[in-house]
Design a protein around this motif. Structure first.
Motif, short mmCIF file in Angstrom:
data_model
loop_
_atom_site.label_atom_id
_atom_site.label_comp_id
_atom_site.label_asym_id
_atom_site.label_seq_id
_atom_site.Cartn_x
_atom_site.Cartn_y
_atom_site.Cartn_z
N UNK A 195 -51.04 1.73 15.11
CA UNK A 195 -50.15 1.23 14.05
C UNK A 195 -51.02 0.61 12.97
N UNK A 196 -50.57 0.78 11.73
CA UNK A 196 -51.26 0.20 10.59
C UNK A 196 -50.21 -0.24 9.58
N UNK A 197 -50.37 -1.46 9.09
CA UNK A 197 -49.43 -2.02 8.14
C UNK A 197 -49.87 -1.85 6.70
N UNK A 198 -48.89 -1.72 5.82
CA UNK A 198 -49.10 -1.59 4.38
C UNK A 198 -48.10 -2.46 3.65
N UNK A 199 -48.53 -3.08 2.58
CA UNK A 199 -47.63 -3.87 1.74
C UNK A 199 -46.63 -2.97 1.02
N UNK A 200 -47.09 -1.84 0.55
CA UNK A 200 -46.26 -0.94 -0.27
C UNK A 200 -45.88 0.31 0.52
N UNK A 201 -44.61 0.66 0.47
CA UNK A 201 -44.10 1.82 1.20
C UNK A 201 -44.80 3.13 0.83
N UNK A 202 -45.09 3.40 -0.46
CA UNK A 202 -45.75 4.66 -0.79
C UNK A 202 -47.11 4.84 -0.11
N UNK A 203 -47.86 3.76 0.08
CA UNK A 203 -49.15 3.86 0.77
C UNK A 203 -48.93 4.23 2.23
N UNK A 204 -47.92 3.64 2.84
CA UNK A 204 -47.60 3.97 4.24
C UNK A 204 -47.13 5.42 4.36
N UNK A 205 -46.31 5.86 3.42
CA UNK A 205 -45.83 7.24 3.44
C UNK A 205 -46.97 8.24 3.28
N UNK A 206 -47.97 7.87 2.50
CA UNK A 206 -49.12 8.74 2.30
C UNK A 206 -49.87 8.96 3.62
#
Length: 81
Positions: free
Chosen positions: A49-60
């Motif tokens: 698992x890895x967290x991202x502040x912004x959804x687009x970075x996570x989607x990438x």
């Protein structure tokens, strides 16, 4: 936070890649058979698992992982440890 996660089912010998705000709730849903795509794989365990502040970075990252074949995904997972 938005999390990309990879779960594994030894029963089904398969991986599932997802995106969620709460990985523990997502894992519970997969193990509760609430998701038809993963219902046969119980029990599922978190492999990454890895967290991202912004959804687009996570989607990438989610899309990059989903575009890998099994060997590529396992190589990615092994390099995370």
């Amino acid at each position: 936070m938005h999390y990309v996660y990879v779960i594994f089912s030894e029963t089904a010998d398969q991986y599932h890649i997802g995106l969620a705000k709460d990985v523990q709730i997502a894992l519970w849903q997969h193990n509760a058979k609430a998701n038809p795509a993963t219902a046969a794989g119980k029990p599922w365990v978190i492999r990454f698992k890895q967290g991202f502040e912004k959804r687009p970075a996570a989607q990438s990252l989610e899309m990059k992982l989903k575009n890998k074949d099994r060997l590529g995904l396992e190589e990615f997972l092994n390099n995370q440890n």
